[in-house]
Motif scaffolding. Structure first.
Motif, PDB file in Angstrom:
ATOM      1  N   ASP A  69       0.653  -1.052  -0.018  1.00 37.03           N
ATOM      2  CA  ASP A  69      -0.121  -0.005  -0.003  1.00 37.03           C
ATOM      3  C   ASP A  69       0.668   1.282  -0.246  1.00 37.03           C
ATOM      4  N   LEU A  70       2.134   1.222   0.852  1.00 30.81           N
ATOM      5  CA  LEU A  70       2.877   2.616   0.827  1.00 30.81           C
ATOM      6  C   LEU A  70       3.577   2.455  -0.430  1.00 30.81           C
ATOM      7  N   VAL A  71       3.981   1.583  -1.136  1.00 33.05           N
ATOM      8  CA  VAL A  71       4.382   1.644  -2.622  1.00 33.05           C
ATOM      9  C   VAL A  71       3.785   2.072  -3.749  1.00 33.05           C
ATOM     10  N   LYS A  72       2.416   1.968  -3.414  1.00 28.00           N
ATOM     11  CA  LYS A  72       1.298   2.354  -4.327  1.00 28.00           C
ATOM     12  C   LYS A  72       1.265   4.044  -3.994  1.00 28.00           C
ATOM     13  N   HIS A 106      -5.538  11.448   1.221  1.00 27.47           N
ATOM     14  CA  HIS A 106      -5.613  10.364   2.110  1.00 27.47           C
ATOM     15  C   HIS A 106      -4.444   9.411   1.723  1.00 27.47           C
ATOM     16  N   TYR A 107      -3.816   8.693   2.724  1.00 28.02           N
ATOM     17  CA  TYR A 107      -2.885   7.884   2.561  1.00 28.02           C
ATOM     18  C   TYR A 107      -3.221   6.536   3.076  1.00 28.02           C
ATOM     19  N   GLN A 108      -2.986   5.239   2.516  1.00 23.90           N
ATOM     20  CA  GLN A 108      -3.330   4.060   2.949  1.00 23.90           C
ATOM     21  C   GLN A 108      -2.962   3.983   4.476  1.00 23.90           C
ATOM     22  N   GLN A 109      -1.801   4.487   4.774  1.00 21.49           N
ATOM     23  CA  GLN A 109      -1.355   4.298   6.103  1.00 21.49           C
ATOM     24  C   GLN A 109      -0.695   5.935   6.342  1.00 21.49           C
ATOM     25  N   LYS A 110      -0.818   6.190   7.725  1.00 20.53           N
ATOM     26  CA  LYS A 110      -0.308   7.690   7.930  1.00 20.53           C
ATOM     27  C   LYS A 110       1.265   7.659   8.302  1.00 20.53           C
ATOM     28  N   THR A 111       1.851   6.353   8.926  1.00 20.41           N
ATOM     29  CA  THR A 111       3.206   6.485   9.405  1.00 20.41           C
ATOM     30  C   THR A 111       3.677   5.054   8.819  1.00 20.41           C
ATOM     31  N   PHE A 112       4.825   5.065   8.681  1.00 21.37           N
ATOM     32  CA  PHE A 112       5.683   3.906   8.591  1.00 21.37           C
ATOM     33  C   PHE A 112       6.869   3.859   9.559  1.00 21.37           C
ATOM     34  N   ARG A 113       7.246   2.327   9.958  1.00 20.91           N
ATOM     35  CA  ARG A 113       8.336   2.357  11.070  1.00 20.91           C
ATOM     36  C   ARG A 113       9.589   2.312  10.401  1.00 20.91           C
ATOM     37  N   ALA A 114      10.394   3.073  10.714  1.00 20.01           N
ATOM     38  CA  ALA A 114      11.829   2.876  10.140  1.00 20.01           C
ATOM     39  C   ALA A 114      13.054   2.842  11.380  1.00 20.01           C
ATOM     40  N   LYS A 116      11.369   5.797  -7.088  1.00 19.69           N
ATOM     41  CA  LYS A 116       9.946   5.548  -7.321  1.00 19.69           C
ATOM     42  C   LYS A 116       9.872   4.964  -8.679  1.00 19.69           C
ATOM     43  N   TYR A 117      10.730   5.256  -9.994  1.00 18.53           N
ATOM     44  CA  TYR A 117      10.846   4.233 -11.006  1.00 18.53           C
ATOM     45  C   TYR A 117      10.931   2.970 -10.831  1.00 18.53           C
ATOM     46  N   ALA A 118      11.874   2.447  -9.897  1.00 19.31           N
ATOM     47  CA  ALA A 118      11.836   1.227  -9.620  1.00 19.31           C
ATOM     48  C   ALA A 118      10.706   0.547  -8.908  1.00 19.31           C
ATOM     49  N   LEU A 119      10.143   1.233  -8.037  1.00 18.38           N
ATOM     50  CA  LEU A 119       9.293   0.737  -7.341  1.00 18.38           C
ATOM     51  C   LEU A 119       7.743   0.630  -8.321  1.00 18.38           C
ATOM     52  N   GLN A 120       7.643   1.583  -9.281  1.00 17.11           N
ATOM     53  CA  GLN A 120       6.680   1.380 -10.201  1.00 17.11           C
ATOM     54  C   GLN A 120       6.799   0.169 -11.141  1.00 17.11           C
ATOM     55  N   GLU A 121       8.227  -0.114 -11.466  1.00 17.25           N
ATOM     56  CA  GLU A 121       8.403  -1.277 -12.167  1.00 17.25           C
ATOM     57  C   GLU A 121       8.202  -2.471 -11.456  1.00 17.25           C
ATOM     58  N   TRP A 122       8.680  -2.428  -9.942  1.00 18.21           N
ATOM     59  CA  TRP A 122       8.131  -3.737  -9.010  1.00 18.21           C
ATOM     60  C   TRP A 122       6.658  -3.842  -8.972  1.00 18.21           C
ATOM     61  N   LEU A 123       5.845  -2.832  -9.075  1.00 18.85           N
ATOM     62  CA  LEU A 123       4.301  -3.134  -9.237  1.00 18.85           C
ATOM     63  C   LEU A 123       3.882  -3.664 -10.315  1.00 18.85           C
ATOM     64  N   THR A 124       4.547  -3.403 -11.345  1.00 14.96           N
ATOM     65  CA  THR A 124       4.254  -3.914 -12.699  1.00 14.96           C
ATOM     66  C   THR A 124       4.555  -5.117 -12.814  1.00 14.96           C
ATOM     67  N   ASP A 168       8.630   6.032  14.063  1.00 20.79           N
ATOM     68  CA  ASP A 168       7.210   6.097  13.355  1.00 20.79           C
ATOM     69  C   ASP A 168       7.625   7.407  12.837  1.00 20.79           C
ATOM     70  N   ILE A 169       7.445   7.316  11.276  1.00 24.11           N
ATOM     71  CA  ILE A 169       7.555   8.556  10.475  1.00 24.11           C
ATOM     72  C   ILE A 169       6.518   8.746   9.586  1.00 24.11           C
ATOM     73  N   SER A 170       5.962  10.056   9.276  1.00 21.46           N
ATOM     74  CA  SER A 170       5.081  10.323   8.560  1.00 21.46           C
ATOM     75  C   SER A 170       5.092   9.842   7.149  1.00 21.46           C
ATOM     76  N   THR A 171       4.024   9.207   6.582  1.00 18.30           N
ATOM     77  CA  THR A 171       4.008   8.779   5.322  1.00 18.30           C
ATOM     78  C   THR A 171       4.327   9.986   4.373  1.00 18.30           C
ATOM     79  N   LYS A 172       3.920  11.269   4.380  1.00 18.60           N
ATOM     80  CA  LYS A 172       4.095  12.365   3.732  1.00 18.60           C
ATOM     81  C   LYS A 172       5.565  12.590   3.393  1.00 18.60           C
ATOM     82  N   ARG A 173       6.675  12.235   4.025  1.00 18.74           N
ATOM     83  CA  ARG A 173       7.873  12.085   3.855  1.00 18.74           C
ATOM     84  C   ARG A 173       8.605  11.460   2.572  1.00 18.74           C
ATOM     85  N   LEU A 174       7.630  10.593   2.410  1.00 17.14           N
ATOM     86  CA  LEU A 174       7.971   9.575   1.013  1.00 17.14           C
ATOM     87  C   LEU A 174       7.246   9.996   0.032  1.00 17.14           C
ATOM     88  N   THR A 175       6.165  10.719   0.242  1.00 16.32           N
ATOM     89  CA  THR A 175       5.430  11.073  -1.032  1.00 16.32           C
ATOM     90  C   THR A 175       5.414  12.650  -1.536  1.00 16.32           C
TER      91      THR A 175
END
Length: 191
Positions: free
Chosen positions: A108-111, A131-139, A177-185, A152-159
């Motif tokens: 979900d965060l990758v998307k 909206h984000y599918q999740q508000k934070t992620f653990r790092a 981001k490009y590699a993540l898009q290719e991974w989703l494909t 716990d870091i805000s998802t906004k930092r990655l988007t």
């Protein structure tokens, strides 16, 4: 990465003389995260090229002529059981000279990152998703003195995206981001 402050990237680096692509991949992963991974741990012992990306620094011509120029090769491997993120998390040892944080990100965060990845948006530097599918992620974070903690870091930092002219902001690199898009494909094609 300390080489690219405030920019989230996948583990990586250069290829040493007489080193194969796979050897470089596993060495860089070990140097930056402390994780020992071998092809034997991968499903079918396979490590494949996911994508190629041309990288320059500075990332925008508005910030000056390129001083560095690389072709980045993103590799893809799926680890066999028991090598889950939970298992690997117990073995992470970040090199504070190279890495300030790392995180596992879910589908979900990758998307969300990919959806936000359009660098040509009007509101450059700002997240546009309401909206984000999740508000934070653990790092896992590390300081230069070597102390490690979980945060716990805000998802906004990655988007957020790279601003055209103002000071750079914390974000996922455009190449990542490009590699993540290719991974989703690839993932969608395999389901």
């Amino acid at each position: 990465m300390r080489t690219f402050p405030r920019v989230w990237v996948t583990p990586g680096g250069h290829i040493e003389n007489n080193e194969t692509l796979h050897e470089a991949c596993f060495r860089e992963l070990k140097e930056e995260t402390g994780l020992t991974v071998t092809s034997d741990m991968c499903q079918g012992s396979e490590v494949n090229i996911l994508a190629l990306w041309e990288s320059t620094f500075p990332t925008k011509l508005s910030r000056g002529l390129p001083k560095r120029h690389h072709v980045v090769i993103y590799l893809l491997a799926q680890l066999d059981n028991p090598y889950t993120s939970e298992y690997l998390n117990k073995h992470i040892v970040l090199d504070p000279q190279e890495v300030s944080a790392c995180a596992w990100i879910n589908n979900d965060l990758v998307k969300d990152i990919v959806e936000q990845g359009n660098e040509e948006m009007k509101d450059i530097g700002k997240g546009h998703l309401d909206h984000y599918q999740q508000k934070t992620f653990r790092a896992i974070t590390t300081n230069i003195d070597g102390t490690i903690s979980q945060e716990d870091i805000s998802t906004k930092r990655l988007t957020t995206t790279c601003p055209e002219e103002s000071k750079d902001i914390e974000r996922v690199s455009t190449g990542s981001k490009y590699a993540l898009q290719e991974w989703l494909t690839v993932k969608e094609c395999n389901t």
